[in-house]
Write an enzyme that holds these catalytic residues in place. Structure first.
Site, PDB file in Angstrom:
ATOM      1  N   ARG A  52      42.717  61.318  -4.690  1.00  0.00           N
ATOM      2  CA  ARG A  52      43.559  62.448  -5.041  1.00  0.00           C
ATOM      3  C   ARG A  52      42.684  63.498  -5.708  1.00  0.00           C
ATOM      4  O   ARG A  52      41.524  63.266  -5.980  1.00  0.00           O
ATOM      5  CB  ARG A  52      44.751  62.049  -5.928  1.00  0.00           C
ATOM      6  CG  ARG A  52      44.661  60.875  -6.806  1.00  0.00           C
ATOM      7  CD  ARG A  52      43.773  61.014  -8.020  1.00  0.00           C
ATOM      8  NE  ARG A  52      43.994  62.237  -8.764  1.00  0.00           N
ATOM      9  CZ  ARG A  52      43.071  62.815  -9.488  1.00  0.00           C
ATOM     10  NH1 ARG A  52      41.855  62.288  -9.575  1.00  0.00           N
ATOM     11  NH2 ARG A  52      43.312  63.911 -10.142  1.00  0.00           N
ATOM     12  N   GLY A  53      43.277  64.664  -5.912  1.00  0.00           N
ATOM     13  CA  GLY A  53      42.505  65.815  -6.357  1.00  0.00           C
ATOM     14  C   GLY A  53      42.175  66.672  -5.150  1.00  0.00           C
ATOM     15  O   GLY A  53      41.620  66.176  -4.161  1.00  0.00           O
ATOM     16  N   ARG A  95      49.280  65.225   2.781  1.00  0.00           N
ATOM     17  CA  ARG A  95      49.715  65.838   1.517  1.00  0.00           C
ATOM     18  C   ARG A  95      49.974  67.314   1.774  1.00  0.00           C
ATOM     19  O   ARG A  95      49.101  68.002   2.300  1.00  0.00           O
ATOM     20  CB  ARG A  95      48.634  65.710   0.418  1.00  0.00           C
ATOM     21  CG  ARG A  95      48.343  64.307  -0.098  1.00  0.00           C
ATOM     22  CD  ARG A  95      49.467  63.677  -0.892  1.00  0.00           C
ATOM     23  NE  ARG A  95      49.823  64.339  -2.128  1.00  0.00           N
ATOM     24  CZ  ARG A  95      49.239  64.130  -3.310  1.00  0.00           C
ATOM     25  NH1 ARG A  95      48.228  63.274  -3.415  1.00  0.00           N
ATOM     26  NH2 ARG A  95      49.657  64.770  -4.384  1.00  0.00           N
ATOM     27  N   ASP A 241      45.451  72.894  -7.257  1.00  0.00           N
ATOM     28  CA  ASP A 241      45.616  72.361  -5.910  1.00  0.00           C
ATOM     29  C   ASP A 241      45.817  73.468  -4.886  1.00  0.00           C
ATOM     30  O   ASP A 241      45.528  73.283  -3.711  1.00  0.00           O
ATOM     31  CB  ASP A 241      46.791  71.387  -5.883  1.00  0.00           C
ATOM     32  CG  ASP A 241      46.439  70.085  -6.576  1.00  0.00           C
ATOM     33  OD1 ASP A 241      46.060  69.136  -5.883  1.00  0.00           O
ATOM     34  OD2 ASP A 241      46.521  70.035  -7.817  1.00  0.00           O
TER      35      ASP A 241
END
Length: 354
Positions: A52-53, A95, A241
């Site tokens: 993630r990130g 995502r 993000d």
């Protein structure tokens, strides 16, 4: 300045057999890697938050696209470009909010379109994925240096979520600035919100900083405003993000509250992100799609239900929120710094004049 001793963690690496991802769901209790040997596995790892990130998701997606191309050649031969489309769509859906994902896949598709259909694309696609990774590492270093230069010696800083090596290919974005400023002797104290409901601050940021010998004090998300009121925090430093064309910033849920508290208490607010996070096609933060995850992430903690099992007890679980540009003092990228960001400043940055 030597950041080497404060930069020892890596979230992902390519080995001969595939992409190895440090499973961030298990930290800090276990350090275990997941090996992804096809694009579907990479997409599932992104969806499940093994990795993630935003920058790390982009790097992983690049390697996923390379795996897709190699598999398409094995299956379709000269029809490999069309054959990899389904895997690319799977990666794209993994995502929705982090724009780095779409950016990396678009770059890999451009690379693929320039390759001959009657030759195995594996080595060329893998080289492009390696380039995306290497560029992220270099960008982290530049952002770390630029952001650290804005911090006065003796400062206390607060960060939210995890924006370090676990969220990128290298030093980190916001945590890269903190690491660099710590090595320079500019920072005296580091505070980290625990970051509910996934506890990225408690599980990941604290783990990274401890691994690199940087002391950190954790606090409940709701304590950030009270901490700022004491005068111990001079900068709130976060990642992103997605950044809209006008400078609005989508980041981990709770970032907006930190920005509001920072403005109230005279604490400066810094966003650190690569230019691949800037989405010029999205005019404002209101247009950024916000991912919502399973309510159980809020209703449970450590596998145990913490909310009553009663009719009418549910949960709203957005992963991100949007901080308006007017609450941001500075956006730090690998191309440069934008103070008091707005649409004109962001456009100049992307044009290379920022």
């Amino acid at each position: 300045m030597n950041t080497a001793s404060h930069d020892t963690v890596r979230a992902l690496e390519w080995r001969d057999e595939g992409l190895y991802l440090l499973d961030q769901r298990l930290l800090p209790g276990q350090e275990q890697y997941v090996c992804c040997t096809d694009a579907a596995a990479v997409a599932q790892a992104i969806t499940d938050m093994v990795v993630r990130g935003a920058p790390a998701i982009g790097v992983a997606a690049g390697y996923g696209a390379a795996l897709a191309g190699a598999a398409a050649w094995r299956t379709h031969g000269a029809g490999w470009q069309a054959g990899m489309a389904e895997d690319m769509d799977t990666l794209r859906r993994s995502r929705p909010t982090a724009v780095n994902l779409a950016w990396a896949l678009a770059r890999m598709e451009t690379c693929a379109s320039r390759l001959p259909e009657d030759e195995d694309p594996a080595s060329a696609l893998l080289a492009e994925a390696h380039a995306i990774h290497a560029e992220d590492v270099a960008a982290n270093q530049r952002m770390g240096r630029s952001g650290a230069g804005l911090i006065q010696p003796g400062s206390g800083v607060l960060t939210h979520c995890n924006t370090g090596s676990l969220a990128t290919g290298g030093l980190g974005t916001a945590l890269g600035v903190i690491r660099t400023a710590w090595a320079d002797g500019r920072i005296e104290r580091v505070f980290a919100d625990e970051t509910r409901p996934w506890l990225q601050g408690a599980r990941l940021t604290a783990w990274e900083l401890a691994a690199d010998g940087i002391p950190v004090e954790l606090l409940a998300d709701g304590a950030a405003a009270a901490l700022m009121r004491t005068g111990q925090v001079h900068w709130a430093i976060v990642g992103a993000d997605r950044i809209a064309a006008n400078g609005d910033v989508a980041n981990k849920i709770g970032t907006y509250a930190v920005a509001l508290a920072a403005r109230q208490h005279g604490v400066r607010f810094m966003v650190v992100a690569p230019t691949s996070t800037i989405d010029p096609e999205t005019a404002t933060g209101e247009q950024i799609p916000i991912e919502t995850r399973d309510a159980r992430e809020v209703l449970y903690a450590g596998g145990q239900r913490v909310a009553p099992k009663a009719e009418g007890v549910g949960a709203w679980n957005p992963v991100f929120d949007v901080t308006p540009a007017e609450l941001v003092d500075v956006i730090v990228t690998e191309r440069g710094v934008v103070h008091q960001p707005d649409a004109d400043g962001m456009a100049r940055l992307l044009e290379g004049a920022g």
